[in-house]
Design an enzyme around this catalytic site. Structure first.
Site, PDB file in Angstrom:
ATOM      1  N   ARG A 101       0.851  -1.200   0.000  1.00 45.14           N
ATOM      2  CA  ARG A 101       0.000   0.000   0.000  1.00 45.14           C
ATOM      3  C   ARG A 101       0.874   1.233   0.000  1.00 45.14           C
ATOM      4  NH1 ARG A 101      -4.759   0.129   4.285  1.00 45.14           N
ATOM      5  NH2 ARG A 101      -3.057   0.301   5.756  1.00 45.14           N
ATOM      6  N   THR A 105      -1.333   7.395  -0.403  1.00 44.97           N
ATOM      7  CA  THR A 105      -2.641   7.257  -1.060  1.00 44.97           C
ATOM      8  C   THR A 105      -3.415   6.024  -0.592  1.00 44.97           C
ATOM      9  OG1 THR A 105      -1.745   5.897  -2.827  1.00 44.97           O
ATOM     10  CG2 THR A 105      -1.675   8.296  -3.151  1.00 44.97           C
ATOM     11  N   ASP A 197      -0.254  -4.093  12.406  1.00 45.35           N
ATOM     12  CA  ASP A 197       0.286  -4.354  11.076  1.00 45.35           C
ATOM     13  C   ASP A 197       0.650  -5.831  10.986  1.00 45.35           C
ATOM     14  OD1 ASP A 197       2.304  -4.725   8.970  1.00 45.35           O
ATOM     15  OD2 ASP A 197       2.088  -2.562   8.712  1.00 45.35           O
ATOM     16  N   ASP A 200       4.291  -6.754   9.944  1.00 43.22           N
ATOM     17  CA  ASP A 200       5.266  -6.452  11.002  1.00 43.22           C
ATOM     18  C   ASP A 200       5.185  -7.478  12.125  1.00 43.22           C
ATOM     19  OD1 ASP A 200       6.057  -4.299   9.543  1.00 43.22           O
ATOM     20  OD2 ASP A 200       5.177  -2.790  10.854  1.00 43.22           O
TER      21      ASP A 200
HETATM   22  C1  PRP Z   1      -1.317  -5.044   4.370  1.00 46.86           C
HETATM   23  C2  PRP Z   1      -2.125  -6.324   4.383  1.00 46.86           C
HETATM   24  C3  PRP Z   1      -2.897  -6.221   3.095  1.00 46.86           C
HETATM   25  C4  PRP Z   1      -3.163  -4.759   2.982  1.00 46.86           C
HETATM   26  C5  PRP Z   1      -4.582  -4.488   3.389  1.00 46.86           C
HETATM   27  O1  PRP Z   1      -0.234  -5.162   3.534  1.00 46.86           O
HETATM   28  O2  PRP Z   1      -1.319  -7.470   4.455  1.00 46.86           O
HETATM   29  O3  PRP Z   1      -2.194  -6.689   1.968  1.00 46.86           O
HETATM   30  O4  PRP Z   1      -2.269  -4.096   3.897  1.00 46.86           O
HETATM   31  O5  PRP Z   1      -4.888  -3.148   3.218  1.00 46.86           O
HETATM   32  P1  PRP Z   1      -5.923  -2.639   2.126  1.00 46.86           P
HETATM   33  O6  PRP Z   1      -7.133  -3.498   2.227  1.00 46.86           O
HETATM   34  O7  PRP Z   1      -6.179  -1.225   2.538  1.00 46.86           O
HETATM   35  O8  PRP Z   1      -5.267  -2.714   0.773  1.00 46.86           O
HETATM   36  P2  PRP Z   1       0.869  -4.010   3.382  1.00 46.86           P
HETATM   37  O9  PRP Z   1       0.544  -3.130   2.226  1.00 46.86           O
HETATM   38  O10 PRP Z   1       1.085  -3.353   4.710  1.00 46.86           O
HETATM   39  O11 PRP Z   1       2.134  -4.823   2.917  1.00 46.86           O
HETATM   40  P3  PRP Z   1       2.943  -5.990   3.684  1.00 46.86           P
HETATM   41  O12 PRP Z   1       2.088  -7.229   3.656  1.00 46.86           O
HETATM   42  O13 PRP Z   1       4.158  -6.123   2.843  1.00 46.86           O
HETATM   43  O14 PRP Z   1       3.223  -5.547   5.104  1.00 46.86           O
HETATM   44  N1  URA Z   2      -2.792  -3.762   6.972  1.00 42.64           N
HETATM   45  C1  URA Z   2      -2.475  -4.293   8.182  1.00 42.64           C
HETATM   46  O1  URA Z   2      -1.500  -5.040   8.293  1.00 42.64           O
HETATM   47  N2  URA Z   2      -3.237  -3.963   9.229  1.00 42.64           N
HETATM   48  C2  URA Z   2      -4.301  -3.151   9.150  1.00 42.64           C
HETATM   49  O2  URA Z   2      -4.970  -2.903  10.159  1.00 42.64           O
HETATM   50  C3  URA Z   2      -4.598  -2.613   7.882  1.00 42.64           C
HETATM   51  C4  URA Z   2      -3.840  -2.949   6.819  1.00 42.64           C
END
Ligand code: PRP
Ligand code: URA
Length: 205
Positions: A101, A105, A197, A200
């Protein structure tokens, strides 16, 4: 269509995962266990075929799964669910879609895609622990459809009402399975109460 999987084992493991005191190692283990329980529920309708076998006593017609399964985790956090699915369906092929993400944005940005050749005919299970704005899951589903995928189930742990609404509008043909439907998103796009997160907490970053 939305399905909230409210089996008591799923709900108690999710509560432990939400707890800020739960360390990375325990979080990862619970995520795998919880995913396996959810996969057990969502594969109920998969087809079977007959297979003749010999028991130690006589011949019989057994039944085995007759489904080509493609599992697609959204990188990174979706990979934490991989082991839980493969534990139950070790014959599944695995594709990967890399999205993050944009922190400003909140729009998903594609950085990787590799799906197995079976994708167009397979039962596809798309996995990501979090459905927040819905942007990542919507984009991943669009990519799977672009590669010919048709029969898709989306599996997550925690969903926000905003994400459910936008995902269902974008992909009304794809059922959503979640362990919890939470209250709302905060101003940074995090789910409340949520679990933080997910990436994380899985990887300790
Ligand atoms: C997190 C999660 C989803 C996304 C959800 O990933 O694992 O993929 O956010 O958010 P959304 O519904 O608003 O798109 P992130 O982009 O943080 O990446 P990561 O898995 O690499 O930590
Ligand atoms: N991605 C995450 O990992 N946690 C949230 O709460 C939203 C998006």
């Amino acid at each position: 269509m939305l399905h909230v999987l409210d089996h008591p084992l799923i709900q108690s493991k999710l509560t432990l995962m939400r707890d800020v005191q739960t360390d990375n190692e325990t979080f990862r283990r619970l995520l795998e266990e919880l995913t396996a329980l959810m996969v057990y529920e969502i594969t109920r309708q998969y087809p079977l075929r007959d297979r003749p076998i010999e028991t130690p006593l006589e011949s019989m017609m057994g039944r085995v799964l007759d489904a080509s399964i493609v599992l697609v985790p959204i990188l990174r956090a979706g990979t934490g669910m991989l082991g839980g699915v493969l534990h139950l369906v070790p014959m599944a092929k695995v594709g990967h879609i890399g999205l993050f993400r944009d922190p400003e944005t909140l729009d998903p940005v594609e950085y990787y895609c590799k799906l197995p050749p079976e994708t167009p005919e397979a039962h596809i299970i798309l996995v990501d622990p979090m459905l927040a704005t819905g942007g990542s899951a919507i984009e991943a589903t669009r990519i799977i459809k672009r590669e010919g995928g048709k029969d898709i189930q989306f599996l997550c742990l925690v969903a926000a009402p905003e994400g459910i609404e936008t995902y269902a509008a974008a992909h009304p043909d794809v059922p959503i399975y979640t362990a919890a439907l939470d209250r709302q998103l905060n101003e940074k796009g995090y789910i409340l109460p949520g679990l933080g997160d997910a990436g994380d907490r899985i990887f300790g970053t």
